[in-house]
Enzyme design. Structure first.
Site, PDB file in Angstrom:
ATOM      1  N   SER A 113       0.835  -1.194   0.000  1.00  0.00           N
ATOM      2  CA  SER A 113       0.000   0.000   0.000  1.00  0.00           C
ATOM      3  C   SER A 113       0.877   1.254   0.000  1.00  0.00           C
ATOM      4  O   SER A 113       1.733   1.403  -0.859  1.00  0.00           O
ATOM      5  CB  SER A 113      -0.953  -0.063   1.197  1.00  0.00           C
ATOM      6  OG  SER A 113      -1.972   0.886   1.097  1.00  0.00           O
ATOM      7  N   ASP A 149      -8.192  -3.567  -7.178  1.00  0.00           N
ATOM      8  CA  ASP A 149      -7.863  -3.025  -5.864  1.00  0.00           C
ATOM      9  C   ASP A 149      -8.590  -1.693  -5.652  1.00  0.00           C
ATOM     10  O   ASP A 149      -8.563  -0.817  -6.519  1.00  0.00           O
ATOM     11  CB  ASP A 149      -6.349  -2.828  -5.765  1.00  0.00           C
ATOM     12  CG  ASP A 149      -5.867  -2.519  -4.363  1.00  0.00           C
ATOM     13  OD1 ASP A 149      -6.459  -1.657  -3.701  1.00  0.00           O
ATOM     14  OD2 ASP A 149      -4.875  -3.140  -3.931  1.00  0.00           O
ATOM     15  N   HIS A 193      -6.792  -6.026  -1.161  1.00  0.00           N
ATOM     16  CA  HIS A 193      -5.642  -5.152  -0.952  1.00  0.00           C
ATOM     17  C   HIS A 193      -4.565  -5.913  -0.181  1.00  0.00           C
ATOM     18  O   HIS A 193      -4.811  -6.428   0.897  1.00  0.00           O
ATOM     19  CB  HIS A 193      -6.106  -3.927  -0.167  1.00  0.00           C
ATOM     20  CG  HIS A 193      -5.123  -2.814  -0.120  1.00  0.00           C
ATOM     21  ND1 HIS A 193      -4.624  -2.204  -1.237  1.00  0.00           N
ATOM     22  CD2 HIS A 193      -4.567  -2.167   0.939  1.00  0.00           C
ATOM     23  CE1 HIS A 193      -3.804  -1.227  -0.879  1.00  0.00           C
ATOM     24  NE2 HIS A 193      -3.752  -1.186   0.439  1.00  0.00           N
TER      25      HIS A 193
END
Length: 525
Positions: A233, A458, A487
């Site tokens: 991320s 995502d 994710h």
């Protein structure tokens, strides 16, 4: 990017540089260029000191809830790399030593889970708990986590009283009137002012490039000539910035669920793009719920599931569930479904049970627990760091008219997260500290092949981010999980992905071409 809270609206959520690296200063004038040169020298000095000092590993403090054999320690870094002899802060680090033989060991693997504002201190537990996805890698590497600057035990920052921060119910993030918008704007401005009041000395230095410099000092303190890094991320943007600042210091780097590193995407546009991707994944979840209507009895078409959601939302707005769960808190709970496939069934079950008369499960899941003072402090800290980093990394629009126009337009087709996201980021419009120009992420001399892993659907980091980083990091390899959207792909069971991550970390090898993998298994009710 990992969300930690929606300011004034959605309550608590779970949520996104030794010594010869090329430093690219985001300079517009001679003063800025000089400042960049000073930072380059500053990180060299700090890394050399850290290499000499090392890390005094010991059992972790009892109140950190990190059990042996994981060990903890500290790394000292300058608050301002342009002033390496000025104020210092200490960064908390932990590790589980590699499980293999001395011959098998390849060094340390350092992890960042995202945020900004996420702690990586849980990473070594993957070895302690014998997580099957990581047993091969654990033979080769010490697993190292850390709290980035401002986070957790590393000079934590704050913008509000934690107990006040989590109180519910908060206002519905979707405005009905100009008065609603004015109220949210006031909350955002007050939050920005609170950041300055409570953490003002830290704010100018809460940038991704500074965290990347911290990462290089940690590398030196570990005694590693080059860095092995896993970022998820926001951790992918940290990795991209590190790879740009210190290309010759990278040994192996895996980035998973990628933030688009283009300068014009950081961070205002990134959040607008995120709203669209969240809506896409919300639609995926509704389709799954409808397909499993025999289990959940919410609606046998996506349209019926959406109608049920809007009905729930409207009822909670009129009369908050248990007095504490309104639309904002519902978004805080339900948004985990677009984030993670692993939450599809639990959220559907909680919703189904609520419709069947069990209100307590939904209250327990969506409402804050005011007795959990430590958890509330952590939530507030995570949100403060998220805000501080994103506001400091880039210049944000200051015109409310632009915010209003862009989010009103987006909300029409993407209503699930747009306004909640807008209010969370609006403090950046009145940010009380200097805002930088984002780094131009690109390949530098000595950067090895980087492994990029991404799912196509995502919600938090849209697929285009992986494609953009792939273009910018020459020689990188992209592994795409097609028709999936959870994710954090490297944490899922998908042999097509898992085997390639293992092979890269263990041997440095990548496929000769980019790879497309079938999706991991769909959740079962």
């Amino acid at each position: 990017m990992r969300r930690t809270a929606v300011l004034g609206s959605a309550g608590t959520l779970i949520a996104g540089t030794l010594i010869a690296g090329a430093i690219a200063a985001p300079a517009a004038d001679a003063h800025d260029r000089h400042h960049g040169d000073r930072e380059a020298r500053g990180v060299q000095i700090a890394a050399a000191r850290a290499a000499k000092a090392g890390i005094d590993w010991a059992d972790c403090p009892a109140d950190w809830a990190i059990a042996a054999p994981v060990q903890c320690g500290w790394v000292t870094v300058p608050l301002d790399y342009a002033e390496p002899d000025g104020k210092k802060i200490k960064l908390a680090v932990d590790r589980h030593v590699s499980t293999g033989t001395k011959k098998e060991r390849q060094g340390a693997l350092v992890y960042n889970p995202g945020g900004p504002g996420g702690s990586g201190m849980a990473f070594p537990k993957r070895v302690a708990t014998k997580n099957p996805l990581w047993t091969k890698t654990a033979k080769a590497y010490d697993f190292v986590g850390f709290d980035p600057r401002g986070v957790g035990h590393s000079a934590p920052i704050s913008c509000a009283d934690p107990q006040e921060f989590v109180k519910a119910p908060k206002a519905d993030p979707v405005p009905d009137s100009e008065a609603d918008k004015r109220a949210q704007r006031k909350l955002a401005a007050e939050y920005a002012a609170g950041c300055a009041e409570r953490s003002g000395d830290m704010l100018p230095h809460m940038t991704t490039p500074n965290t990347a410099r911290d990462l290089d000092v940690i590398r030196a303190a570990l005694g590693e000539r080059k860095l092995n890094f896993l970022g998820v991320s926001y951790g992918t943007y940290l990795g991209a910035v590190y790879g740009t600042l210190f290309p010759s210091h990278v040994r192996r780097m895996v980035v998973d669920s990628v933030v688009n590193p283009a300068k014009d995407n950081i961070w205002y546009q990134a959040n607008l793009n995120q709203d669209i991707a969240f809506q896409t994944r919300w639609e995926d979840w509704k389709t799954w719920v409808a397909k499993n209507d025999a289990t959940y009895h919410i609606g046998d078409t996506p349209a019926k599931v959406e109608k049920a959601w809007l009905t729930l939302r409207a009822a909670a707005r009129k009369n908050p569930i248990g007095g504490v769960v309104g639309p904002a808190e519902l978004i805080g709970f339900f948004q985990s479904a677009p984030y993670y496939d692993s939450m599809w069934a639990p959220i559907a079950r909680t919703w189904s049970d609520y419709r069947g008369g069990d209100t307590q499960a939904l209250i327990d899941a969506a409402a804050p627990d005011l007795s959990d003072t430590a958890g509330n402090a952590s939530s507030e800290n995570g949100n403060a760091v998220y805000t501080a980093v994103e506001c400091a990394d880039a210049k944000w629009p200051t015109s409310w008219q632009r915010w209003d126009r862009d989010n009103t337009r987006l909300h029409r087709d993407n209503p699930f997260m747009t306004w909640a996201n807008a209010w969370m980021n609006l403090p950046c419009a009145t940010w009380p500290a200097k805002q930088q120009t984002p780094l131009d992420v690109r390949t530098g001399k000595g950067l090895p092949p980087v492994l990029i892993v991404q799912s196509t659907r995502d919600a938090a980091t849209p697929y285009e981010g992986a494609v953009e980083l792939h273009k910018r990091f020459k020689g990188s390899r992209l592994v795409t999980e097609k028709n999936a959207g959870s994710h954090g792909v490297t944490g899922l069971v998908n042999p097509c992905v898992n085997e390639r991550v293992d092979a890269y970390l263990l041997t440095g090898r990548t496929d000769r071409r980019d790879v497309t993998c079938a999706p991991h298994a769909t959740p079962t009710p």
